[in-house]
Scaffold this motif. Structure first.
Motif, short mmCIF file in Angstrom:
data_model
loop_
_atom_site.label_atom_id
_atom_site.label_comp_id
_atom_site.label_asym_id
_atom_site.label_seq_id
_atom_site.Cartn_x
_atom_site.Cartn_y
_atom_site.Cartn_z
N ILE A 45 69.82 25.06 47.81
CA ILE A 45 68.61 25.77 47.39
C ILE A 45 67.36 25.00 47.83
CG2 ILE A 45 67.23 26.47 45.39
CD1 ILE A 45 69.90 27.07 43.96
N MET A 46 67.36 23.69 47.63
CA MET A 46 66.19 22.88 48.01
C MET A 46 65.99 22.82 49.51
SD MET A 46 66.02 19.74 45.27
CE MET A 46 67.70 19.17 45.53
N ILE A 47 67.09 22.74 50.26
CA ILE A 47 66.98 22.72 51.72
C ILE A 47 66.34 24.01 52.22
CG2 ILE A 47 68.32 22.84 53.86
CD1 ILE A 47 70.27 20.84 52.62
N ILE A 48 66.78 25.15 51.69
CA ILE A 48 66.23 26.44 52.10
C ILE A 48 64.79 26.58 51.63
CG2 ILE A 48 66.43 28.94 51.80
CD1 ILE A 48 69.48 28.51 51.59
N ALA A 49 64.49 26.12 50.42
CA ALA A 49 63.14 26.27 49.86
C ALA A 49 62.11 25.43 50.60
CB ALA A 49 63.16 25.90 48.37
N PHE A 50 62.48 24.21 50.99
CA PHE A 50 61.49 23.29 51.58
C PHE A 50 61.47 23.32 53.11
CE2 PHE A 50 62.23 21.27 47.39
CZ PHE A 50 60.93 21.32 46.93
N GLU A 51 62.45 23.93 53.74
CA GLU A 51 62.48 24.01 55.20
C GLU A 51 61.94 25.37 55.63
OE1 GLU A 51 62.88 22.63 58.95
OE2 GLU A 51 63.25 21.51 57.11
N LYS A 52 60.72 25.40 56.17
CA LYS A 52 60.06 26.66 56.53
C LYS A 52 60.85 27.44 57.57
CE LYS A 52 55.35 25.28 55.33
NZ LYS A 52 53.95 25.14 55.81
N ALA A 53 61.57 26.72 58.45
CA ALA A 53 62.34 27.40 59.49
C ALA A 53 63.47 28.25 58.90
CB ALA A 53 62.92 26.37 60.46
N LEU A 54 63.83 27.98 57.66
CA LEU A 54 64.91 28.71 57.00
C LEU A 54 64.40 29.84 56.10
CD1 LEU A 54 67.28 25.76 56.01
CD2 LEU A 54 67.38 27.21 58.04
N HIS A 55 63.10 30.10 56.15
CA HIS A 55 62.54 31.17 55.33
C HIS A 55 62.74 32.52 56.03
CE1 HIS A 55 59.73 28.27 52.93
NE2 HIS A 55 61.01 28.02 52.78
N GLU A 56 63.99 32.84 56.29
CA GLU A 56 64.39 34.10 56.91
C GLU A 56 65.28 34.86 55.94
OE1 GLU A 56 66.29 33.24 60.57
OE2 GLU A 56 64.56 32.19 61.44
N PRO A 57 65.42 36.19 56.13
CA PRO A 57 66.20 37.00 55.17
C PRO A 57 67.57 36.44 54.88
CG PRO A 57 65.01 38.43 56.66
CD PRO A 57 64.77 37.04 57.14
N MET A 58 68.33 36.04 55.91
CA MET A 58 69.70 35.57 55.69
C MET A 58 69.74 34.39 54.74
SD MET A 58 72.54 34.32 58.48
CE MET A 58 71.60 32.89 59.01
N TYR A 59 68.82 33.45 54.91
CA TYR A 59 68.82 32.24 54.09
C TYR A 59 68.21 32.50 52.71
CZ TYR A 59 69.92 30.13 58.55
OH TYR A 59 70.53 29.82 59.74
N ILE A 60 67.30 33.46 52.64
CA ILE A 60 66.76 33.85 51.34
C ILE A 60 67.86 34.46 50.47
CG2 ILE A 60 65.18 35.45 50.16
CD1 ILE A 60 63.26 35.09 52.53
N PHE A 61 68.68 35.32 51.07
CA PHE A 61 69.79 35.91 50.33
C PHE A 61 70.82 34.84 49.95
CE2 PHE A 61 68.75 39.78 53.10
CZ PHE A 61 67.80 40.22 52.19
N LEU A 62 71.05 33.89 50.85
CA LEU A 62 71.97 32.79 50.54
C LEU A 62 71.46 31.96 49.38
CD1 LEU A 62 74.36 30.93 51.08
CD2 LEU A 62 73.04 29.85 52.93
N CYS A 63 70.15 31.73 49.34
CA CYS A 63 69.55 30.99 48.24
C CYS A 63 69.78 31.71 46.91
CB CYS A 63 68.04 30.82 48.49
SG CYS A 63 67.20 29.80 47.27
N ASN A 64 69.66 33.04 46.92
CA ASN A 64 69.92 33.81 45.71
C ASN A 64 71.38 33.75 45.30
OD1 ASN A 64 67.54 35.77 44.67
ND2 ASN A 64 67.28 35.35 46.85
N LEU A 65 72.28 33.69 46.28
CA LEU A 65 73.70 33.54 45.96
C LEU A 65 73.96 32.22 45.25
CD1 LEU A 65 76.63 34.63 46.28
CD2 LEU A 65 76.74 33.35 48.44
N CYS A 66 73.31 31.15 45.72
CA CYS A 66 73.47 29.83 45.09
C CYS A 66 72.90 29.83 43.67
CB CYS A 66 72.78 28.76 45.93
SG CYS A 66 73.57 28.44 47.52
N VAL A 67 71.77 30.49 43.47
CA VAL A 67 71.18 30.57 42.13
C VAL A 67 72.12 31.34 41.20
CG1 VAL A 67 69.27 31.51 40.78
CG2 VAL A 67 68.81 30.40 42.96
N ASN A 68 72.69 32.43 41.71
CA ASN A 68 73.64 33.20 40.90
C ASN A 68 74.86 32.36 40.53
OD1 ASN A 68 74.61 35.92 39.86
ND2 ASN A 68 76.25 35.46 41.30
#
Length: 310
Positions: A45-68
């Motif tokens: 979650i932190m890698i996706i949140a702090f890495e701007k290059a990962l602010h794409e739909p696929m990684y946003i959805f992956l971040c939500n999966l980790c939160v769930n």
């Protein structure tokens, strides 16, 4: 009429036959698994949140999966760890309802997350030129809202179903609270409960079929293009593995309910909690290994001079 009212406490009887040694062994494994789950998912979650290059739909959805996954494991592990270290094995009715809501939302959220991720991969591979126009910021926000609103709706529906009739029995032969267990403890059941319960399981079956159809179309599209095959192996394989693990975990949990009498107490308990323990710890490992940008970021962190000088 006191025996048909809602109790202050429910008793978990599944651990009654466990000796102290078994409890300590399982407590050690459970605590280690819980801490590992928190570390792996929080790191992703932190890698996706702090890495701007990962602010794409696929990684946003992956971040939500980790939160769930974190929400589901937190709804299960702390209470299970308390059970393993105490001999009363009691949970208040209010806590049971909250745990039931968390677990139903988690189980449904796994399928909504994976369904949305399947849609994202289908558009990226089958309609790459229209990907950014279709997956607009508004569309991403709408899909993220759906990821959380629908599981919450199903959770509230399941809780309302479980609370429709008072309880006549207060002993649970499960390590966690769920709406089906509460339904079995109720003084009576009616056809309305059966209809709503059927709707809950049909909705999950619809997500299951939807993901399968999406990946079938993706696989057919990949047969005609080498570029699409490379996209499939690099981005779709982790999603497909995660989907299979979640489905198998849910299947094992449901089969355990029907085979409980033929299984040992420990085996039955272990199989019943697979859906709550296995996917949350495996998902971040799979995505961390298979998704190139995340893997590169993890390697960069571990090769950082600050880490090496510790």
């Amino acid at each position: 009429m006191h025996n048909i009212s809602f109790p202050h406490f429910l008793t978990v009887t599944v651990l009654n036959d466990w000796d102290w040694t078994s409890r300590i062994i399982f407590f050690s494994f459970a605590l280690s698994a819980y801490l590992l789950t928190i570390v792996l998912n929080a790191a992703l979650i932190m890698i996706i949140a702090f890495e701007k290059a990962l602010h794409e739909p696929m990684y946003i959805f992956l971040c939500n999966l980790c939160v769930n996954d974190l929400c589901g494991t937190t709804g299960f592990y702390p209470r299970a760890l308390v059970y393993l270290l105490t001999e009363t094995n009691r949970i208040s009715f209010e806590e049971c309802i909250v745990q039931c809501l968390a677990i139903v939302m988690y189980a449904t959220g796994e399928f909504t997350n994976l369904s949305v991720m399947a849609v994202d991969r289908y558009i990226a591979i089958c309609q790459p030129l229209r990907y950014h126009s279709i997956m607009s910021p508004f569309a991403v926000r709408s899909l993220v809202t759906f990821i959380w609103i629908f599981p919450f709706f199903i959770g509230v529906l399941a809780i309302s179903l479980a609370l429709k009739h008072p309880l006549c029995r207060y002993d649970m032969n499960r390590l966690f609270c769920e709406h089906l267990t509460l339904l079995n403890l109720a003084c009576k059941q009616d056809i309305f409960q059966g209809i709503i319960n059927g709707f809950i399981y049909i909705s999950k079956a619809v997500f299951f079929v939807f993901v399968l159809m999406s990946y079938l179309k993706i696989i057919l599209a990949c047969r005609k293009s080498k570029v699409n095959r490379e996209k499939f192996y690099s981005t779709c394989v982790p999603h497909l593995i995660s989907f299979m693990i979640t489905t198998c975990g849910l299947s094992d949990s449901l089969l355990t309910r029907f085979k409980a009498e033929t299984l040992s107490n420990i085996a039955s308990t272990f199989l019943s909690v697979i859906i709550l323990t296995f996917p949350p710890v495996v998902n971040p490992v799979i995505y961390g290994i298979k998704l190139g940008p995340i893997r590169a970021k993890i390697l960069y962190i571990f090769k950082s001079p600050r880490i090496n000088n510790l």
